[in-house]
Design a protein around this motif. Sequence first.
Motif, mmCIF file in Angstrom:
data_model
loop_
_atom_site.group_PDB
_atom_site.id
_atom_site.type_symbol
_atom_site.label_atom_id
_atom_site.label_comp_id
_atom_site.label_asym_id
_atom_site.label_seq_id
_atom_site.Cartn_x
_atom_site.Cartn_y
_atom_site.Cartn_z
ATOM 1 N N GLY A 78 -1.803 -21.952 -17.554
ATOM 2 C CA GLY A 78 -1.270 -21.648 -18.878
ATOM 3 C C GLY A 78 -0.315 -22.730 -19.334
ATOM 4 O O GLY A 78 0.045 -23.657 -18.595
ATOM 5 N N SER A 79 0.118 -22.621 -20.593
ATOM 6 C CA SER A 79 1.030 -23.611 -21.164
ATOM 7 C C SER A 79 2.371 -23.542 -20.446
ATOM 8 O O SER A 79 2.880 -22.457 -20.166
ATOM 9 N N PRO A 80 2.949 -24.684 -20.113
ATOM 10 C CA PRO A 80 4.218 -24.695 -19.371
ATOM 11 C C PRO A 80 5.359 -24.130 -20.210
ATOM 12 O O PRO A 80 5.506 -24.457 -21.385
ATOM 13 N N GLU A 81 6.159 -23.264 -19.603
ATOM 14 C CA GLU A 81 7.330 -22.684 -20.242
ATOM 15 C C GLU A 81 8.530 -22.903 -19.341
ATOM 16 O O GLU A 81 8.392 -22.980 -18.117
ATOM 17 N N PRO A 82 9.730 -23.002 -19.907
ATOM 18 C CA PRO A 82 10.926 -23.215 -19.068
ATOM 19 C C PRO A 82 11.106 -22.159 -17.996
ATOM 20 O O PRO A 82 11.630 -22.443 -16.916
ATOM 21 N N ALA A 83 10.683 -20.908 -18.292
ATOM 22 C CA ALA A 83 10.882 -19.827 -17.329
ATOM 23 C C ALA A 83 9.725 -19.695 -16.347
ATOM 24 O O ALA A 83 9.738 -18.795 -15.499
ATOM 25 N N ALA A 84 8.698 -20.546 -16.454
ATOM 26 C CA ALA A 84 7.541 -20.437 -15.566
ATOM 27 C C ALA A 84 7.957 -20.650 -14.114
ATOM 28 O O ALA A 84 8.768 -21.528 -13.800
ATOM 29 N N GLU A 85 7.401 -19.822 -13.224
ATOM 30 C CA GLU A 85 7.732 -19.902 -11.803
ATOM 31 C C GLU A 85 6.759 -20.842 -11.088
ATOM 32 O O GLU A 85 5.546 -20.805 -11.312
ATOM 33 N N TYR A 86 7.315 -21.671 -10.216
ATOM 34 C CA TYR A 86 6.532 -22.590 -9.398
ATOM 35 C C TYR A 86 6.669 -22.143 -7.941
ATOM 36 O O TYR A 86 7.794 -22.081 -7.405
ATOM 37 N N GLY A 87 5.554 -21.842 -7.302
ATOM 38 C CA GLY A 87 5.605 -21.630 -5.865
ATOM 39 C C GLY A 87 5.792 -22.971 -5.180
ATOM 40 O O GLY A 87 5.078 -23.931 -5.468
ATOM 41 N N TYR A 88 6.768 -23.052 -4.296
ATOM 42 C CA TYR A 88 7.062 -24.352 -3.679
ATOM 43 C C TYR A 88 7.258 -24.200 -2.180
ATOM 44 O O TYR A 88 7.565 -23.118 -1.662
ATOM 45 N N THR A 89 7.088 -25.312 -1.494
ATOM 46 C CA THR A 89 7.334 -25.417 -0.056
ATOM 47 C C THR A 89 8.057 -26.726 0.201
ATOM 48 O O THR A 89 7.631 -27.780 -0.292
ATOM 49 N N LEU A 90 9.122 -26.667 0.958
ATOM 50 C CA LEU A 90 9.865 -27.869 1.343
ATOM 51 C C LEU A 90 9.574 -28.156 2.806
ATOM 52 O O LEU A 90 9.651 -27.251 3.656
ATOM 53 N N THR A 91 9.199 -29.378 3.116
ATOM 54 C CA THR A 91 8.838 -29.743 4.485
ATOM 55 C C THR A 91 9.459 -31.079 4.850
ATOM 56 O O THR A 91 9.660 -31.940 3.988
ATOM 57 N N ALA A 134 6.895 -25.771 7.237
ATOM 58 C CA ALA A 134 7.746 -25.474 6.083
ATOM 59 C C ALA A 134 9.170 -25.186 6.545
ATOM 60 O O ALA A 134 9.390 -24.396 7.460
ATOM 61 N N THR A 135 10.135 -25.863 5.932
ATOM 62 C CA THR A 135 11.538 -25.556 6.187
ATOM 63 C C THR A 135 12.072 -24.514 5.209
ATOM 64 O O THR A 135 13.038 -23.821 5.496
ATOM 65 N N ARG A 136 11.399 -24.419 4.056
ATOM 66 C CA ARG A 136 11.766 -23.403 3.068
ATOM 67 C C ARG A 136 10.594 -23.219 2.119
ATOM 68 O O ARG A 136 9.915 -24.181 1.767
ATOM 69 N N HIS A 137 10.332 -21.986 1.706
ATOM 70 C CA HIS A 137 9.293 -21.745 0.699
ATOM 71 C C HIS A 137 9.692 -20.526 -0.124
ATOM 72 O O HIS A 137 10.231 -19.547 0.401
ATOM 73 N N ALA A 138 9.447 -20.631 -1.410
ATOM 74 C CA ALA A 138 9.794 -19.561 -2.343
ATOM 75 C C ALA A 138 9.160 -19.911 -3.676
ATOM 76 O O ALA A 138 8.244 -20.746 -3.755
ATOM 77 N N SER A 139 9.636 -19.295 -4.747
ATOM 78 C CA SER A 139 9.212 -19.649 -6.098
ATOM 79 C C SER A 139 10.451 -19.715 -6.967
ATOM 80 O O SER A 139 11.429 -18.985 -6.749
ATOM 81 N N ALA A 140 10.425 -20.615 -7.956
ATOM 82 C CA ALA A 140 11.593 -20.805 -8.813
ATOM 83 C C ALA A 140 11.157 -21.520 -10.077
ATOM 84 O O ALA A 140 10.121 -22.213 -10.097
ATOM 85 N N PRO A 141 11.930 -21.397 -11.176
ATOM 86 C CA PRO A 141 11.658 -22.211 -12.369
ATOM 87 C C PRO A 141 11.846 -23.685 -12.060
ATOM 88 O O PRO A 141 12.483 -24.058 -11.058
ATOM 89 N N ALA A 142 11.309 -24.537 -12.915
ATOM 90 C CA ALA A 142 11.353 -25.984 -12.662
ATOM 91 C C ALA A 142 12.774 -26.485 -12.485
ATOM 92 O O ALA A 142 13.046 -27.334 -11.631
#
Length: 410
Positions: free
Chosen positions: A11-24, A30-38
Amino acid sequence: MSTLVLTLPLGSPEPAAEYGYTLTADGHTATRHASAPAALLPDPGRAGETVAVVPAHALSWQRVTLPQGALSQAPRLRAILEGLLEERLLDDPALLHFALQPGASNGTPAWVAVCDRAWLRGALQALEAAGRPVDRVVPEAAPGPTASGQVECTVLGTPEDALAVLCGHGPHQAVAVLPLASAPALLPPAGGDADPAPVRAEPAVAALAERVLGRPVQIQTASQRMLDAARGDWDLAQFDLASSGRTRALRKLGSAANAFLRAPQWRAARWALGLAVAVQVVGLNAWAWQERQALAAKQAGVRGALTQTFAHVKVVVDAPVQMERELAQLRQAAGSMAPRDLEPLMAAAAGALPASRMPAQIEYASGELRLRGMALAPEELTALNQALAAQGFSARMQDEALLVRAEGQP
């Protein structure tokens, strides 16, 4: 070096859009994984890398054969792809983004990833505006041989909308994304002597996948799937979305260095390299110690020769210089001359020079005899040096004068 791997939302990107992310830190764990806005995504650090994963159902795959010379025409390569794919695509090619398979060559079939151009550009611009510019863009699933050599199935989504992603499917090892209910017909039957095709599923749809597919599944989280995708060779940021060649090379070099320093599969190589360096350091130190010991023994021998020969010398500062000075004093006391004195130099020159050659001027200073007005031909100078060498002297032309000195003199 940390790596931030995130999934681009549809969908069209919005400021409140959630991104699933993983930090390695090593690309595997994975050292950390969650979801958060950009704006709230973690920072991978100055030397880190940000990798965006395009969902499997946001891509379509087309197989083309590039004409000869296509890859050498980089500015026209996208236009060439548009011409090859125009009749296969439902949308206007100008609205789509293309990415060519890594290692593609002219005249050989290659895969082309296709997705919505405006969506991908907007998602990358939203991340850049939030201070998380993307270094690479990779597909969630890519065509090509699988690790098992068989068709591999991954079930993802929700129980209400479960999807099956097949990799290594068909004779061209394609990627197929289809509803879970349609997957059993495309998978080899369970049982038999052959190893079963690997099936993975997200926790939310694992029970449903086992029931529909009639076989056990391996649990795979979205975080693990993103890490697997980030280690792939693909980079969808091509053509108008591509970084400079230098930037891509630096990123690839940084990723390779990070993988070597942290990835588990390189652990044995890291130990071997560390052991080799340690052996070299120990060996160099041992060799340097032996050289120091040998040099110290030689210096002690020279000092011993000085103090034994001249017993009145009690303090040794520079043994060779002191030895030369003591010998000079002995010669002076005995009335003998050193090779550097005027008389031995003149006698040697007189005995070696042709009888017809007479200097116009004689100068003596610092143990060197200069005979001016002695322009010798090269063959005469060679013959002179041969005669002088037998007496321990040498000669050469300098500033239009013949310079005679004792051999070994600096």
